[in-house]
Design a protein around this motif. Structure first.
Motif: not given
Lengths: 254, 397
Positions: A225-254
């Protein structure tokens, strides 16, 4: 068993791509920890390159943010060494041929080995040119990831038969085509890869839709998973880890 | 093993492209290997060169310049007189014809100053093909007139905003686009760079320059020149100017690189003089880069030489000492631009002015019975406004 193989045990593998140092190394460390906590079994860590021609401009922007933040190859190795004190999942570096070549291929691989890197993927190093790097990779026990694409066609068998511990298959929806057409092509390609090699196959497909991710993962051993993560990193910067975690979790369950 | 792979010039060259492009470069190589020896293809190309582009180009004896400098006899190879005003048309006609034979309907291209883009748009119009040109946003602003020209010829111009928004980014973007449209598109690369087979294909189509020049100088002087000079960015007009002289050991081959504000500054594009061996844009060659291999943002007054690499065959000619690569600064090039205009009534492109500048240094050190050929790769009309501004005049296109 090699460390990299662990990434493909117990079900499908979700591998987030994280640009090292975007926007700084603390943020990268936080994102990796969250991703692992949320189910990532393999971390694909990008060493930034100024001109990543094989990637979408979005990923180039991430590289440029990281370089502006002051990261360089030496700092990435130091970061990796420190990360290994707390994170044990396999890590594959992704970077461009010139980053490795310029550092000195020998020295680069030795540092990969010393800092606990398990594999290396070089997007602008096709099968025919791998001789520039493969001997040093082997010497240091670093897996040079075999790369295939949806348009590899007549090259699939030649390349897959020499694969080591991991294949990465780049997929995308061709211009004027649909997701379902890409999926059909993906299925045919993977069947041919399977006949030629027993190596686990990770699919690099720019998706963030859980339904599409499930369909793709069903065909192989995992997804990058690249663009989805990079997009979150771009959007949230220093605060991105939480959103990246949520994204990974959501897609892991898929 | 590296030496065994395809398209090598010594250690340089190769095919460092993503797997997604490998079938495309292999298909192109196969087609080129067939058509380069195909009689009909060569007949058609020669007809395009002669009847459309205006070849052969003149080899002009620059008598006033020769007398003024007081040394070697100077001949100018007038690629500026070609249709579209530069050597770029030679390569483009060849590649467009090849693409057409391969069944491609669409040409994509990168451009810096816009010369290659204009040439590609021209060939596409002539051959009834679609054309999309990638151009750094900064360059679309510096060369607004060329953007209009391309659109007038029916091409779509896409401003590239990624990276430094200049030539190298336009190349990257065109490569990306090619991976998306391999089936119907040919990437018409504008210089002797990129992955094999491009450096060979472009060289072969540009080699017409030295093929003619060698014959012309033998007719006029009954002997070979002592030196051949050409400007070098990626290096297509230079390799074209050198190629048929490479076997003639007595002929010095001199490539003139854009030093920008000087090779001891960061504002330079002199690849051989300031770069190191690296791997980028599909090839191993010399590149301007930092200690970690990050590609350097290069600078030159000339948008056509503003590229951080050099073609792999030049890198090899440098390694074996067969050709010499000298830096020429912005100031020197602008002086030469004005000098040739005043002395011979020829306004050279600012790119070509780099070669003229070195000729001005070299000629007086040579004797009167020696001969040099300087390739004027393009005409300078496109540069007039920029040079006027460089001299402090407030002129805009």
């Amino acid at each position: 068993m090699s460390k990299l193989k662990e990434a493909f045990l117990n079900g499908k593998t979700l591998a987030p791509f994280i640009t090292c140092g975007d926007p700084n190394l603390q943020a990268t460390a936080a994102s990796i920890r969250e991703a692992v906590k949320s189910g990532a079994k393999l971390i694909v860590l990008g060493i930034p390159f100024s001109d990543p021609t094989a990637e979408a401009p979005l990923l180039q922007e991430a590289s440029i943010r990281a370089l502006k933040g002051g990261v360089n190859t030496d700092k990435v190795f130091a970061f990796m060494k420190e990360l290994r004190e707390t994170v044990s999942v396999p890590v594959v570096f992704v970077t461009y041929a010139n980053v490795v070549f310029s550092y000195g291929v020998d020295r680069f691989m030795e540092n990969c080995d010393k800092s606990g890197v398990n594999g290396l993927m070089i997007p602008d190093l096709p099968y025919e040119e791998r001789g520039d790097f493969l001997p040093e990779c082997k010497k240091c026990g670093i897996e040079l990831v075999t790369q295939l694409a949806l348009n590899s066609d007549n090259r699939i068998e030649m390349i897959a038969k020499d694969a080591g511990e991991m294949i990465c298959l780049t997929a995308k929806i061709a211009a004027g085509s649909t997701f379902d057409e890409a999926l059909t092509k993906l299925k045919e390609t993977i069947e041919r890869i399977r006949k030629a090699s027993g190596a686990p196959c990770l699919i690099d497909f720019d998706l963030d839709d859980a339904d599409q991710v499930r369909k793709v993962v069903g065909l192989a051993d995992g997804i990058l998973i690249s663009s989805a993560i990079v997009r979150l990193q771009a959007k949230y910067g220093d605060e991105a880890s939480k959103y990246i975690g949520e994204c990974v979790e959501a897609l892991s369950k898929a | 093993m590296a030496e065994m792979t395809k398209g090598r010039f010594g250690i340089h060259g190769g095919q460092y492209v993503p797997e997604t492009l490998m079938n495309a470069v292999n298909e192109l190589e196969k087609a080129y290997e067939f058509f380069k020896n195909d009689e009909e293809f060569n007949r058609e190309l020669t007809a395009l060169f002669n009847d459309y582009a205006g070849r052969p180009s003149l080899l002009y004896y620059a008598e006033k310049m020769t007398k003024d400098l007081g040394g070697a006899k100077i001949y100018l190879k007038r690629e500026d007189l070609n249709h579209t005003g530069a050597h770029k048309i030679n390569n483009v006609l060849g590649q467009a014809l090849l693409a057409k034979k391969m069944g491609k309907k669409r040409l994509i291209a990168e451009t810096g100053a816009g010369q290659h883009g204009v040439a590609t748009a021209t060939a596409a119009a002539l051959m009834n093909m679609e054309c999309v040109v990638y151009m750094g946003k900064e360059d679309t602003e510096r060369q607004a007139l060329n953007v209009y020209r391309m659109r007038l010829l029916g091409a779509e111009v896409i401003p590239v905003t990624s990276g430094t928004a200049t030539l190298k980014d336009a190349v990257s973007e065109a490569m990306r686009e090619w991976t998306n449209r391999i089936d119907d598109s040919h990437y018409c690369l504008g210089s002797v760079m990129g992955p094999h087979p491009f450096p060979t294909i472009v060289r072969d189509f540009q080699a017409v320059i030295s093929k003619e020049a060698r014959q012309q100088i033998l007719e006029k002087e009954g002997k070979l020149p002592d030196a051949v000079l050409a400007c070098v960015g990626g290096g297509s007009n230079a390799i074209g100017s050198f190629y048929h002289f490479i076997g003639d050991e007595g002929v010095r081959l001199i490539g003139c690189e854009a030093a920008g504000r000087g090779i001891d500054t960061f504002e330079t594009a002199a690849t051989v003089n300031t770069g190191r061996v690296g791997i980028f844009h599909g090839m191993k060659s010399y590149f301007c880069q930092d200690e970690y291999g990050q590609i350097a943002p290069v600078y030159s007054i000339s948008a056509g030489l503003d590229y951080p690499g050099i073609g792999p065959e030049h890198a090899h000619l440098h390694d074996i000492g067969r050709a010499q690569y000298v830096p020429v600064t912005d100031d020197e090039a602008v002086d030469a631009f004005e000098y040739l205009a005043r002395t011979e009534g020829i306004i050279p492109a600012i790119e070509s002015s780099h070669a003229v500048a070195h000729a001005m240094k070299l000629a007086p050190t040579m004797s009167k019975d020696q001969i040099m050929i300087v390739t004027i790769s393009g005409r300078g009309d496109k540069d007039c406004a920029a040079i006027a501004r460089y001299r402090g005049e407030d002129i805009h296109e």
